[in-house]
Design a protein around this motif. Structure first.
Motif, PDB file in Angstrom:
ATOM      1  N   ALA A  49      41.157  13.286  37.623  1.00 16.82           N
ATOM      2  CA  ALA A  49      40.406  14.079  38.677  1.00 16.82           C
ATOM      3  C   ALA A  49      40.311  14.941  38.723  1.00 16.82           C
ATOM      4  CB  ALA A  49      40.241  13.599  40.725  1.00 16.82           C
ATOM      5  N   VAL A  75      30.301  12.084  43.349  1.00 17.39           N
ATOM      6  CA  VAL A  75      31.169  11.571  43.273  1.00 17.39           C
ATOM      7  C   VAL A  75      31.304  10.404  43.228  1.00 17.39           C
ATOM      8  CG1 VAL A  75      33.392  11.184  43.746  1.00 17.39           C
ATOM      9  CG2 VAL A  75      32.463  12.962  44.859  1.00 17.39           C
ATOM     10  N   LEU A  86      41.339  11.719  45.845  1.00 20.95           N
ATOM     11  CA  LEU A  86      40.039  13.047  45.640  1.00 20.95           C
ATOM     12  C   LEU A  86      39.773  14.137  46.626  1.00 20.95           C
ATOM     13  CD1 LEU A  86      37.308  13.781  43.823  1.00 20.95           C
ATOM     14  CD2 LEU A  86      36.823  11.994  45.686  1.00 20.95           C
ATOM     15  N   TYR A  90      39.413  18.057  45.522  1.00 16.95           N
ATOM     16  CA  TYR A  90      37.820  18.870  46.167  1.00 16.95           C
ATOM     17  C   TYR A  90      38.412  19.848  46.645  1.00 16.95           C
ATOM     18  CZ  TYR A  90      32.888  18.175  46.852  1.00 16.95           C
ATOM     19  OH  TYR A  90      31.698  18.302  46.398  1.00 16.95           O
ATOM     20  N   ARG A 101      27.434  16.153  49.406  1.00 15.33           N
ATOM     21  CA  ARG A 101      28.174  15.395  48.645  1.00 15.33           C
ATOM     22  C   ARG A 101      27.650  13.951  49.067  1.00 15.33           C
ATOM     23  NH1 ARG A 101      34.347  15.081  49.025  1.00 15.33           N
ATOM     24  NH2 ARG A 101      34.201  13.583  50.004  1.00 15.33           N
ATOM     25  N   ALA A 103      29.994   9.889  48.363  1.00 15.25           N
ATOM     26  CA  ALA A 103      30.884   9.098  47.658  1.00 15.25           C
ATOM     27  C   ALA A 103      30.482   8.223  46.997  1.00 15.25           C
ATOM     28  CB  ALA A 103      32.487   9.889  47.619  1.00 15.25           C
ATOM     29  N   VAL A 115      37.066   7.894  38.239  1.00 20.93           N
ATOM     30  CA  VAL A 115      36.071   8.827  38.897  1.00 20.93           C
ATOM     31  C   VAL A 115      35.710   9.248  37.859  1.00 20.93           C
ATOM     32  CG1 VAL A 115      37.815  10.490  38.572  1.00 20.93           C
ATOM     33  CG2 VAL A 115      36.675  11.074  40.184  1.00 20.93           C
ATOM     34  N   ILE A 117      31.688  12.728  38.655  1.00 21.52           N
ATOM     35  CA  ILE A 117      30.919  13.322  38.766  1.00 21.52           C
ATOM     36  C   ILE A 117      30.654  14.118  38.355  1.00 21.52           C
ATOM     37  CG2 ILE A 117      31.390  15.649  40.142  1.00 21.52           C
ATOM     38  CD1 ILE A 117      34.840  14.572  41.347  1.00 21.52           C
TER      39      ILE A 117
END
Length: 125
Positions: A49, A75, A86, A90, A101, A103, A115, A117
């Motif tokens: 990440a 995400v 996360l 973040y 966003r 996820a 992960v 993004i």
């Protein structure tokens, strides 16, 4: 449409650009926790990440932007149990007002990442 590429982030692992800029909007392709120097995937969720955000930052900077320009983040998590971790990482990269966003948990990511993004950013007018 202008392709944005930097050697400070890993090269695309398929037929796509790291990012494209069109009419002041930057669309950054999904970034994984790959070290741009070695080409290796980092070990573990938090290391991946952190590298994802470093890679995203490098691409934003190549386009003359920063995380302040981001309006949307997507995400993709291999394991939703990493959601809290996360959010901590973040929050170190974004500040209020935070971008929109989503996820989601996925069955698998390229190179067996944990992960990925992608971002949409806009030039300030």
């Amino acid at each position: 449409m202008q392709a944005i590429n930097t050697n400070q982030a890993p090269p695309a692992i398929g037929p796509y650009s790291q990012a494209v800029l069109s009419n002041g909007v930057l669309y950054i392709s999904g970034q994984l926790g790959i070290d741009p120097v070695s080409g290796n995937m980092a070990e573990g969720f938090e290391q991946q990440a952190n590298l994802v955000f470093a890679n995203l930052k490098a691409i934003l900077e190549a386009a003359g932007m920063s995380f302040r320009n981001v309006v949307k983040a997507s995400v993709f998590l291999l394991d939703m149990n990493n959601f809290a971790a996360l959010n901590e990482i973040y929050a170190r990269n974004f500040s209020s007002p935070f971008p929109a966003r989503e996820a989601v948990q996925v069955a698998r990511l390229p190179r067996d990442g944990e992960v990925e993004i992608s971002l949409i950013a806009m030039r300030e007018s």
